[in-house]
Design an enzyme around this catalytic site. Sequence first.
Site, PDB file in Angstrom:
ATOM      1  N   HIS A  44       0.854  -1.200   0.000  1.00  0.00           N
ATOM      2  CA  HIS A  44       0.000   0.000   0.000  1.00  0.00           C
ATOM      3  C   HIS A  44       0.884   1.242   0.000  1.00  0.00           C
ATOM      4  O   HIS A  44       1.789   1.362   0.837  1.00  0.00           O
ATOM      5  CB  HIS A  44      -0.912   0.020   1.227  1.00  0.00           C
ATOM      6  N   ALA A  48      35.839  40.609 -20.380  1.00  0.00           N
ATOM      7  CA  ALA A  48      36.465  41.931 -20.430  1.00  0.00           C
ATOM      8  C   ALA A  48      35.731  42.791 -21.452  1.00  0.00           C
ATOM      9  O   ALA A  48      35.337  42.310 -22.520  1.00  0.00           O
ATOM     10  CB  ALA A  48      37.937  41.794 -20.802  1.00  0.00           C
ATOM     11  N   CYS A 107      49.715  36.119 -17.870  1.00  0.00           N
ATOM     12  CA  CYS A 107      49.788  36.350 -16.427  1.00  0.00           C
ATOM     13  C   CYS A 107      51.022  35.713 -15.789  1.00  0.00           C
ATOM     14  O   CYS A 107      51.530  36.196 -14.784  1.00  0.00           O
ATOM     15  CB  CYS A 107      48.527  35.841 -15.740  1.00  0.00           C
ATOM     16  N   SER A 127      43.947  42.633 -12.101  1.00  0.00           N
ATOM     17  CA  SER A 127      44.990  43.319 -11.338  1.00  0.00           C
ATOM     18  C   SER A 127      44.798  43.148  -9.841  1.00  0.00           C
ATOM     19  O   SER A 127      43.681  42.940  -9.355  1.00  0.00           O
ATOM     20  CB  SER A 127      44.988  44.810 -11.685  1.00  0.00           C
ATOM     21  N   ASP A 139      -7.702  -1.654   4.090  1.00  0.00           N
ATOM     22  CA  ASP A 139      -6.320  -1.311   4.445  1.00  0.00           C
ATOM     23  C   ASP A 139      -6.131  -1.203   5.955  1.00  0.00           C
ATOM     24  O   ASP A 139      -5.372  -0.361   6.449  1.00  0.00           O
ATOM     25  CB  ASP A 139      -5.894   0.010   3.786  1.00  0.00           C
TER      26      ASP A 139
END
Length: 897
Positions: free
Chosen positions: A107, A601, A709, A653, A143
């Site tokens: 059930h 950028a 970089c 930066s 039930d």
Amino acid sequence: MMRIAVIGQSVFGLEVYKELRKEGHTIVGVFTIPDKDGKADPLGVEAEKDGVNVFKFPRWRLKGKGIPEVVQVYKATGAELNVMPFCSQFIPMEVIDHPAHGSIIYHPSLLPRHRGASAINWTLIHGDKKGGFTVFWADDGLDTGPILLQRECDVEPDDTVNTIYKRFLFPEGVKGTVDAVRLIAAGNAPKIIQPEEGATYEGIQKKDNAKIDWNQSAQVLHNWIRGNDKVPGAWAEVDGQKVTFYGSSLLDSGATAIGQPLEIPGASQPGLVSKAGLMLFGNDGKALLVKNLQFEDGKMIAAARYFSSGSCASVELTEEEKAFAEQMRTSVYSSILTNVDAIEDSTDFFKSGAASMDVVRLVEEVKLRASGCQLQNEDVYMNTTFQDFIQMCVRKLRGEDDEEELVVDYVEKNINNMTIRMPHQLFVNGEFVDAEGGKTYKTINPTDGTAICDVSLAQSSDVDRAVAAAKEAFEEGEWGKINPRDRGRLLYKLADLMEEHQEELATIESMDSGAVYTLALKTHVGMSIQTFRYFAGWCDKIQGCTIPINQARPNRNLTFTKKEPIGVCAIVIPWNYPLMMLAWKTAACLAAGNTVVLKPAQVTPLTAMKFAELAARAGFPKGVINILPGSGALVGQRLSDHPDVRKLGFTGSTEIGKHIMKSCAVSNVKKVSLELGGKSPLIIFSDCDMDKAVRMGLSAVFFNKGENCIAAGRLFVEENIHDQYVKRVVEEVKKMKIGDPLDRSTDHGPQNHKAHLDKLVEYCQTGVREGATLVCGGKQVSRPGFFFEPTIFTDVQDHMFIAIEESFGPVMILSKFKSGDVDEVLRRANATEYGLASGVFTRDISKALYVSEKLNAGTVFVNTYNKTDVAAPFGGFKQSGFGKDLGKTYNKTKTLL
């Protein structure tokens, strides 16, 4: 092992039956329902294949009593236990009680709550936080029998009958039913009397009693709609006809939408038909969103298309597509709709007798015949006639699904022996759109200084829209629900599309940033593709760990960690590697399940916009990726300040990085990762391989025009080879060809933009004023565009500006150090607030290891330079930032050759 009678139906009953056979039990009979429209229930079909006796009684009892002939057939099987998975027949007690072990029933609720046939529906309608299933001993009540076994699960806020059934009630229910049989076989099965406290019974949900009462809160309306989704379907009258609502989700209390009003009789206020769906309102003023609508004729549409549902023009089929349609008509539809004499274009799938299991079959049949046509069950409900269904399949096969059509306003250029097509608008929530007020700016080609095109200039309100879209995609959308391997599949598909467009991407990158085309193809684009493929493989390998703890006795406690996505990630990238920086940061965020708002950028936005197009075509859900070209002072600042952004990644930066970190802390303490300035030292000892030191030294400084970089910002050369080294590098620099970056023979293209060119001129003038020796270069090339001569300075003293500050351009800074003085040159190399990268050239392995250990930088190259890889973590020390891109995070990366 036991002799078992299985009494039930459906795929659930089939799976229970199969598992019981695997356990070794003998199935003495399967009792299922009669065939419907000539089609047998799947449980009966499987049992017949196995040679098990199958019985299809239309009824078991008459006027409350068992039909003797039926009961006699059942008893003749000699069953020791009846197993009833989803049993819908009324079984007489003489059958229930006959076996030695009685009868058990599955059930779908936590009894005693929600007794009755519509238990799953009522679990959702009542807004229960917990759901689950019960296996109980059958008795003569509804039930009410003793409980044998129960298992529970959390009910998610947007669960429907279908989702909770598929996620838990079906798979765990099959296991639970089989576990219950194991307990019975072992003699350990409990019989727990159901309490009356908390017991409920609600009637069967049928279409007639599923009408929506609008005079309720949004939460109650949401529960009613999802509790009736898909069967029987919550409905209301709209525009004079019965409309059924599917796919409900609650919206945040502050949610707003722009849409076309839709009057709904009885509702507290009109609904709103928007791009997201139909927004409905409760009597508390709060809102919910419905995704799909179904009309009385069975036609289902996306709610967003309510006012335009009939506007889709039909497509003309090719001969191959006509063959596919005919195959579907004669082989598939005819075999499913057996009671229809001939399948016409107007034949309605559901009005012709098809049921939910037929939907699954139809979807699977299409997948077998056209693997490129990935259907969902909803596609069948939304295209009920044969003609509509075929049109939908063809659109999907062509990649022209009208509801997901991507509209792009391209700028086209004939350049580099190809036609490139560049989007130039903002990309927000899966669409290219203009910035607020239609604001634009011009992006400039550094090769000649001319404008390439106008690009939308994002405003603060655009940032808010993009973050809201990313937040919704993360918290409410498909992205937050798909499993990691599906995320990986999308990342792989995106990488494949980038590879298909690599020449176009490299051309755009070269034109917009000045990168030499061959380098753009290999590194800017090539490494971007590698990055997405690398992180696609990480998607299902992000793992936590278990931790034994001893805070209580007995010591049976366990703590576990789980790595989870954080939410909306803002990304702000620089102009030197526009696409590669995007890839380094975005791929990892997406692999972890986050959503992204990225600001390229301002001077190099175009590959980011093309990337957005490819991501949409790869199938990324709306809102997962958002791209906002614009100024750092406005867009970057708003992202830093935004309370719904949970992490910000920045490359740029040190000065701006410090400002961003402050803003992120003050706004909402969002996480931050920073890759900032560098002044990377390269130490060249006299025992080096001179040829390699010259070749790699040039690469360390002049790679990508010095706009790198990790470029070697200062070379320390041992004094006894200094002059020879300078002579060699000057000879090589003079051989460099400066020119059009699209020319395959060019070594050195233009600097990225005019302001940067001017900065380099000033930088070199400062070096000369301070007394450094300018050996070559140091000025702008006399030609159109932003070209700067490769430059070499010698006699650079530690106190000089050019010895301390980064040029970020093609400027080699050379200084001597005393022969054999390793510790002194290390002191000088580390006398900087930067610590991004470094390098050493020596044949002495002991010296190499010692120097690499002492250099204070996130990456140390030994006898090589610029050898980054997607699997190697990358990031700096000190004021070069913190946090890592790529790979699996470690403190320092060493690359040796």
